[in-house]
Design an enzyme around this catalytic site. Structure first.
Site, mmCIF file in Angstrom:
data_model
loop_
_atom_site.group_PDB
_atom_site.id
_atom_site.type_symbol
_atom_site.label_atom_id
_atom_site.label_comp_id
_atom_site.label_asym_id
_atom_site.label_seq_id
_atom_site.Cartn_x
_atom_site.Cartn_y
_atom_site.Cartn_z
ATOM 1 N N ASP A 105 22.963 108.326 -16.010
ATOM 2 C CA ASP A 105 24.230 107.600 -15.887
ATOM 3 C C ASP A 105 24.533 107.533 -14.390
ATOM 4 O O ASP A 105 24.757 108.548 -13.750
ATOM 5 C CB ASP A 105 25.337 108.351 -16.648
ATOM 6 C CG ASP A 105 26.638 107.559 -16.654
ATOM 7 O OD1 ASP A 105 26.716 106.526 -15.959
ATOM 8 O OD2 ASP A 105 27.587 107.980 -17.342
ATOM 9 N N LYS A 155 32.879 101.066 -9.412
ATOM 10 C CA LYS A 155 33.421 101.872 -8.309
ATOM 11 C C LYS A 155 32.915 101.372 -6.961
ATOM 12 O O LYS A 155 33.695 101.144 -6.055
ATOM 13 C CB LYS A 155 33.035 103.338 -8.480
ATOM 14 C CG LYS A 155 33.017 103.833 -9.904
ATOM 15 C CD LYS A 155 34.390 104.101 -10.463
ATOM 16 C CE LYS A 155 34.274 104.285 -11.966
ATOM 17 N NZ LYS A 155 35.392 104.823 -12.629
ATOM 18 N N TRP A 169 31.531 113.389 -18.910
ATOM 19 C CA TRP A 169 32.517 112.307 -19.077
ATOM 20 C C TRP A 169 32.805 112.191 -20.579
ATOM 21 O O TRP A 169 31.864 112.106 -21.377
ATOM 22 C CB TRP A 169 31.887 111.017 -18.537
ATOM 23 C CG TRP A 169 32.747 109.809 -18.566
ATOM 24 C CD1 TRP A 169 33.999 109.669 -18.040
ATOM 25 C CD2 TRP A 169 32.394 108.528 -19.109
ATOM 26 N NE1 TRP A 169 34.445 108.389 -18.228
ATOM 27 C CE2 TRP A 169 33.481 107.671 -18.880
ATOM 28 C CE3 TRP A 169 31.270 108.024 -19.766
ATOM 29 C CZ2 TRP A 169 33.485 106.339 -19.283
ATOM 30 C CZ3 TRP A 169 31.269 106.714 -20.153
ATOM 31 C CH2 TRP A 169 32.357 105.876 -19.922
ATOM 32 N N ALA A 174 26.940 105.876 -12.052
ATOM 33 C CA ALA A 174 28.181 105.104 -11.908
ATOM 34 C C ALA A 174 28.797 105.194 -10.521
ATOM 35 O O ALA A 174 29.768 104.506 -10.241
ATOM 36 C CB ALA A 174 29.200 105.591 -12.946
HETATM 37 C C1 LMR Z 1 36.758 108.097 -15.099
HETATM 38 O O1 LMR Z 1 35.995 108.976 -15.503
HETATM 39 O O2 LMR Z 1 37.950 108.295 -14.830
HETATM 40 C C2 LMR Z 1 36.220 106.715 -14.902
HETATM 41 O O3 LMR Z 1 34.863 106.679 -15.156
HETATM 42 C C3 LMR Z 1 36.978 105.700 -15.681
HETATM 43 C C4 LMR Z 1 36.704 105.783 -17.139
HETATM 44 O O4 LMR Z 1 36.343 104.756 -17.702
HETATM 45 O O5 LMR Z 1 36.879 106.851 -17.736
#
Ligand code: LMR
Length: 394
Positions: free
Chosen positions: A208, A243, A127, A210
């Protein structure tokens, strides 16, 4: 003084929200930011959230401050959701945070206080906010290989080779489930081997977390993190309710710190409260209270779980449907991996120029590394996406 400031690089995902909104084409398709959409293309407030909010408005008598670490009821409920019976008695500290990103920030700050300049490892790819936050925090950064471009699965040998260089007290960020951006995940055996390695290296795992409930189910998604908690002396966990409760804008998250002993946990608790105070004082309470109400009421909890399961099943169907559409359009099985991946995202493995052609020619928005948000697909959009992928491929 402000003239000294320089433009900051935009976050690739957030930038896409603005680009998509500015595109006037009616047939455009947003597969960018990770937001769940139902068959009608809406991101509804979940039923249990609506009910809990109504109850909160009705019953809440004060908006006075709660506590620097957040509401204990929320922390207990989240500890149970994330760790269940695996939570180590007396060795765990929880802190409510503004979203999962807030939890990552607070935990990186804890790392920085414990060991200034510590090295943080994250997967390549990951990410984009992971590297950005590690850099912002002034911590050292290393990457480990994760994704095999050929199979679109995990490059486990590459990952283990790179992690062999982890040193004692290095921090290693792992995605607890539903790897973002690839959708490719470690098997239980691979989790065990990573845990063995981190134990041997005396490194600090940082999970992490999420997307609990978006992959194989609430319990199955937590299996790896729970097993690891049972084996390692210390660990960091950043969990998000964005989420799985659909509470994106309300910013509901939690940071858990597992300490080696109760004395360290006592000190860490004070430190986490202090880090909250230094950054924003009290964490936001509204969304956290909504989560606490849901998780402590059997009926609301059952309804939330049922709706979450509907969402997960829809994502699985979209995965199968897209893999089948791509099979038909390409006359081949190169994209079968889409059905094997889990979570909101899959990295399709398309070249950057093709991602741009998809945007320019077909109004299809995905992140530049060809990450698609599966949950952004309308049911009737599968064939169109498959055709567009084929027609933009040369
Ligand atoms: C994403 O990866 O699209 C989500 O986790 C939203 C974000 O905050 O980037």
């Amino acid at each position: 003084m402000l003239q000294n400031l320089t433009q900051q690089p935009p976050d690739k995902i957030i930038e896409m929200i603005g680009m998509f909104r500015a595109d006037p084409r009616a047939e455009k398709l947003d597969l960018g930011v990770g937001v769940y959409k139902d068959a009608e293309g809406r991101t509804p407030v979940m039923r249990a959230v609506k009910a809990a909010e109504a109850r909160l408005v009705e019953q809440q008598e004060s908006k006075s401050y709660v506590a620097l670490l957040g509401d204990q009821g929320y922390l207990d409920a989240m500890q149970d959701l994330v760790l269940g019976d695996a939570a180590p008695e007396g060795r765990i500290v929880g802190a409510a945070t503004p979203g999962g990103t807030g939890a990552i920030h607070q935990l990186l700050e804890l790392v920085k206080m414990a060991k200034p300049g510590a090295t943080v490892w994250y997967s390549d790819p990951t990410w984009p906010n992971h590297p950005a936050m590690v850099k912002h925090m002034g911590l050292g950064a290393r990457t480990y290989r994760y994704f095999d471009d050929a199979t679109r699965g995990v490059d486990f040998d590459g990952m283990m080779q790179d992690l062999a260089e982890v040193a004692a007290d290095d921090v290693v960020i792992l995605h607890g489930c539903c790897h973002n951006p690839t959708g490719a995940n470690l098997s239980p055996e691979q989790w065990d081997r990573v845990t063995d390695l981190l134990l041997e290296k005396q490194a600090m795992p940082f999970i992490d977390f999420a997307y609990q409930g978006f992959g194989d189910g609430l319990e199955a998604d937590a299996a790896a993190v729970r097993k690891m908690v049972g084996r390692v002396p210390q660990m960091l966990i950043a969990a998000s309710c964005s989420k799985n409760f659909g509470l994106y804008r309300d910013r509901v998250g939690v940071a858990f710190v597992i300490c080696a002993d109760t004395e360290t946990a006592d000190v860490t608790k004070g430190v986490m409260a202090s880090i909250n105070r230094l950054n924003f004082s009290f964490p936001p309470d509204h969304g956290a209270k909504v989560v606490e109400i849901i998780l402590s009421d059997p009926e609301l909890k059952a309804d939330w779980q049922a709706e979450l399961e509907e969402m997960r099943q829809r994502m699985l169907q979209l995965r199968t449907g897209l893999a089948e559409a791509l099979r038909r359009e390409t006359n081949g099985n190169d994209f079968d991996f889409v059905a094997e991946h889990r979570g909101m995202f899959s990295r399709l493995g398309l070249p950057g120029e093709q991602v741009l052609r998809l945007r320019d020619q077909a109004g299809i928005y995905m992140v530049g590394d060809s990450r698609v948000n599966i949950a952004g697909l309308p049911d009737e959009g599968l064939e169109g996406l498959a055709r567009a992928i084929v027609s933009t491929s040369e």
